[in-house]
Scaffold this motif. Sequence first.
Motif, PDB file in Angstrom:
ATOM      1  N   ASP A 226     -20.297  37.958 -37.015  1.00 21.15           N
ATOM      2  CA  ASP A 226     -20.960  36.656 -36.947  1.00 21.15           C
ATOM      3  C   ASP A 226     -21.132  36.173 -38.385  1.00 21.15           C
ATOM      4  N   SER A 227     -20.125  35.463 -38.881  1.00 22.19           N
ATOM      5  CA  SER A 227     -20.109  35.075 -40.290  1.00 22.19           C
ATOM      6  C   SER A 227     -21.229  34.106 -40.636  1.00 22.19           C
ATOM      7  N   SER A 228     -21.713  33.325 -39.667  1.00 24.87           N
ATOM      8  CA  SER A 228     -22.772  32.358 -39.952  1.00 24.87           C
ATOM      9  C   SER A 228     -24.075  33.042 -40.342  1.00 24.87           C
ATOM     10  N   SER A 229     -24.344  34.210 -39.771  1.00 29.61           N
ATOM     11  CA  SER A 229     -25.566  34.949 -40.091  1.00 29.61           C
ATOM     12  C   SER A 229     -25.299  36.168 -40.962  1.00 29.61           C
ATOM     13  N   GLY A 230     -24.018  36.478 -41.201  1.00 28.46           N
ATOM     14  CA  GLY A 230     -23.678  37.660 -41.988  1.00 28.46           C
ATOM     15  C   GLY A 230     -23.950  38.953 -41.254  1.00 28.46           C
ATOM     16  N   ASN A 231     -23.887  38.900 -39.918  1.00 28.23           N
ATOM     17  CA  ASN A 231     -24.173  40.081 -39.105  1.00 28.23           C
ATOM     18  C   ASN A 231     -22.930  40.577 -38.379  1.00 28.23           C
ATOM     19  N   ILE A 232     -22.948  41.844 -38.077  1.00 27.37           N
ATOM     20  CA  ILE A 232     -22.028  42.433 -37.114  1.00 27.37           C
ATOM     21  C   ILE A 232     -22.834  42.696 -35.844  1.00 27.37           C
ATOM     22  N   ILE A 233     -22.297  42.259 -34.704  1.00 21.95           N
ATOM     23  CA  ILE A 233     -22.977  42.468 -33.427  1.00 21.95           C
ATOM     24  C   ILE A 233     -22.246  43.573 -32.669  1.00 21.95           C
ATOM     25  N   ILE A 234     -22.979  44.607 -32.314  1.00 26.27           N
ATOM     26  CA  ILE A 234     -22.414  45.712 -31.546  1.00 26.27           C
ATOM     27  C   ILE A 234     -22.936  45.628 -30.119  1.00 26.27           C
ATOM     28  N   GLY A 235     -22.018  45.534 -29.167  1.00 31.07           N
ATOM     29  CA  GLY A 235     -22.387  45.496 -27.753  1.00 31.07           C
ATOM     30  C   GLY A 235     -22.142  46.851 -27.115  1.00 31.07           C
ATOM     31  N   MET A 236     -23.186  47.446 -26.563  1.00 27.35           N
ATOM     32  CA  MET A 236     -23.092  48.778 -25.967  1.00 27.35           C
ATOM     33  C   MET A 236     -23.231  48.697 -24.453  1.00 27.35           C
ATOM     34  N   SER A 237     -22.379  49.434 -23.760  1.00 28.70           N
ATOM     35  CA  SER A 237     -22.400  49.422 -22.298  1.00 28.70           C
ATOM     36  C   SER A 237     -23.416  50.408 -21.768  1.00 28.70           C
ATOM     37  N   GLY A 238     -24.190  49.982 -20.765  1.00 24.45           N
ATOM     38  CA  GLY A 238     -25.158  50.855 -20.136  1.00 24.45           C
ATOM     39  C   GLY A 238     -24.495  51.859 -19.210  1.00 24.45           C
ATOM     40  N   ASP A 239     -25.285  52.769 -18.678  1.00 27.42           N
ATOM     41  CA  ASP A 239     -24.725  53.807 -17.800  1.00 27.42           C
ATOM     42  C   ASP A 239     -24.744  53.403 -16.328  1.00 27.42           C
ATOM     43  N   GLY A 240     -25.290  52.208 -16.034  1.00 24.76           N
ATOM     44  CA  GLY A 240     -25.276  51.699 -14.667  1.00 24.76           C
ATOM     45  C   GLY A 240     -26.385  52.212 -13.776  1.00 24.76           C
ATOM     46  N   THR A 242     -29.666  54.331 -15.269  1.00 23.66           N
ATOM     47  CA  THR A 242     -30.988  54.474 -15.892  1.00 23.66           C
ATOM     48  C   THR A 242     -31.136  53.754 -17.225  1.00 23.66           C
ATOM     49  N   THR A 243     -30.038  53.526 -17.933  1.00 27.91           N
ATOM     50  CA  THR A 243     -30.116  52.962 -19.284  1.00 27.91           C
ATOM     51  C   THR A 243     -29.418  51.615 -19.351  1.00 27.91           C
ATOM     52  N   SER A 244     -30.131  50.600 -19.843  1.00 28.28           N
ATOM     53  CA  SER A 244     -29.576  49.245 -19.933  1.00 28.28           C
ATOM     54  C   SER A 244     -28.678  49.102 -21.155  1.00 28.28           C
ATOM     55  N   SER A 245     -27.758  48.148 -21.083  1.00 24.83           N
ATOM     56  CA  SER A 245     -26.916  47.824 -22.229  1.00 24.83           C
ATOM     57  C   SER A 245     -27.779  47.334 -23.387  1.00 24.83           C
ATOM     58  N   LYS A 246     -27.267  47.524 -24.603  1.00 21.62           N
ATOM     59  CA  LYS A 246     -27.996  47.095 -25.787  1.00 21.62           C
ATOM     60  C   LYS A 246     -27.078  46.358 -26.740  1.00 21.62           C
ATOM     61  N   LEU A 247     -27.693  45.448 -27.522  1.00 25.81           N
ATOM     62  CA  LEU A 247     -27.008  44.809 -28.641  1.00 25.81           C
ATOM     63  C   LEU A 247     -27.707  45.241 -29.925  1.00 25.81           C
ATOM     64  N   TYR A 248     -26.920  45.620 -30.937  1.00 28.39           N
ATOM     65  CA  TYR A 248     -27.445  45.893 -32.269  1.00 28.39           C
ATOM     66  C   TYR A 248     -26.911  44.829 -33.221  1.00 28.39           C
ATOM     67  N   PHE A 249     -27.772  44.415 -34.153  1.00 27.51           N
ATOM     68  CA  PHE A 249     -27.386  43.456 -35.184  1.00 27.51           C
ATOM     69  C   PHE A 249     -27.439  44.173 -36.533  1.00 27.51           C
ATOM     70  N   ILE A 250     -26.291  44.245 -37.213  1.00 28.90           N
ATOM     71  CA  ILE A 250     -26.195  44.955 -38.485  1.00 28.90           C
ATOM     72  C   ILE A 250     -25.940  43.958 -39.600  1.00 28.90           C
ATOM     73  N   ASN A 251     -26.784  43.970 -40.629  1.00 26.25           N
ATOM     74  CA  ASN A 251     -26.580  43.134 -41.804  1.00 26.25           C
ATOM     75  C   ASN A 251     -25.345  43.643 -42.544  1.00 26.25           C
ATOM     76  N   ALA A 252     -24.327  42.790 -42.667  1.00 31.76           N
ATOM     77  CA  ALA A 252     -23.061  43.230 -43.241  1.00 31.76           C
ATOM     78  C   ALA A 252     -23.075  43.289 -44.762  1.00 31.76           C
ATOM     79  N   THR A 253     -24.200  42.937 -45.392  1.00 29.42           N
ATOM     80  CA  THR A 253     -24.345  43.105 -46.837  1.00 29.42           C
ATOM     81  C   THR A 253     -25.027  44.429 -47.156  1.00 29.42           C
ATOM     82  N   SER A 254     -26.163  44.672 -46.495  1.00 28.40           N
ATOM     83  CA  SER A 254     -26.925  45.896 -46.759  1.00 28.40           C
ATOM     84  C   SER A 254     -26.556  47.034 -45.820  1.00 28.40           C
ATOM     85  N   ASP A 255     -25.819  46.738 -44.765  1.00 27.48           N
ATOM     86  CA  ASP A 255     -25.465  47.724 -43.739  1.00 27.48           C
ATOM     87  C   ASP A 255     -26.708  48.418 -43.179  1.00 27.48           C
TER      88      ASP A 255
END
Length: 360
Positions: A226-240, A242-255
């Motif tokens: 996501d170049s507008s915010s300088g983030n990398i978005i990671i989409g994780m699949s849930g197990d269907g 007990t555990t819901s899917s998650k999104l992580y936002f990583i700052n691509a400058t500071s990691d």
Amino acid sequence: MKKQQLLNICIAAALAAIFASCKSSTAPEQSNLIPLSVRDTISIASGDRALFIVNEGSYPTANASLDVIVFHAASSVVDTLVHVPELSGMGGGNDILVSGNKLLLVDNGSNLVDVGSVTPLQSMSGIPVGLDAPNKMALIGANLLLVTRRLATSAAIIDLTTNTITDSIPLGGVSVAVAVLNNKAYITTGASEYSGPYHLNVVDLSTRQVTKTFNLPLSGEQALPDSSSGNIIIGMSGDGTTTSSKLYFINATSDVITDSLTPGTPADDPELTTGSKHFIVMGTNVYPLAVPTHQLPAPIVRGTVAYYKGMYDATSDALYLGNAGDFTNPGSMDVYSASTGKLLWSHPAGIAPGHFAFYH
């Protein structure tokens, strides 16, 4: 040998035999390429646009395909649409990129990376990658392509001037998704094809070395810049269950992981749209992903169709959504205004339309 590996061998061998007689006179004369036939010759005029749709097909049948919709520029208010079914018989279409006049496809089921020209679209050639199950790809230079591999503990680097694998990036597990920003590649991995522990690896593309590793609670099936915010978005699949899917936002400058979001329930399968703006496709609803708050507001699309995947197109300010239906019969491409959520038009597509790219 795994059942999946054996299946891949059979599919690759069958495709090689089928396509061996279809070689175009314009295909590169290289022994490592498998020529693939394209049904028609298409030349896209400089004023026109073309949408390429990779239909994933129904696993394990080799019926993935490529569709092309050409938007003819004209003086009329509404462009003329021409739908052309193109490359067919792929083992499993899994990704697409358009770079200049190059068209690149990942055929996971056939263990090929297909490469050809956009216009004229006459033929494509498959670059074999062993039995490594190529998954996703990203450009890391003008003529360098990084390809993740679900059955190899490294990501491959393909030189597009020679259409050969020239290098690889060692990783701590099989590679799944990739996003590139700030001269770094963000590659998700798993211990094996669909099992953890799961990680996110930050790779310095100058040295091609892993500089940082994050633990992920779930499989990182999507990685988007996501170049507008300088983030990398990671989409994780849930197990269907007990555990819901998650999104992580990583700052691509500071990691650094700056935020996370848990959309839906364990039964939901959220999919991030590609393009310069991101939306979350979740069943019959499509939500705009608010930046930088990373909140999930009311859905912009509330429908009766359970959409599969999608793409945002800034030129038309529209959402292109794949309607996969029952995943065994041809589906459709439904296009909505990204501002109002109004359905603009629909068009038939192949089985499980899931990956999209525009030319022009």
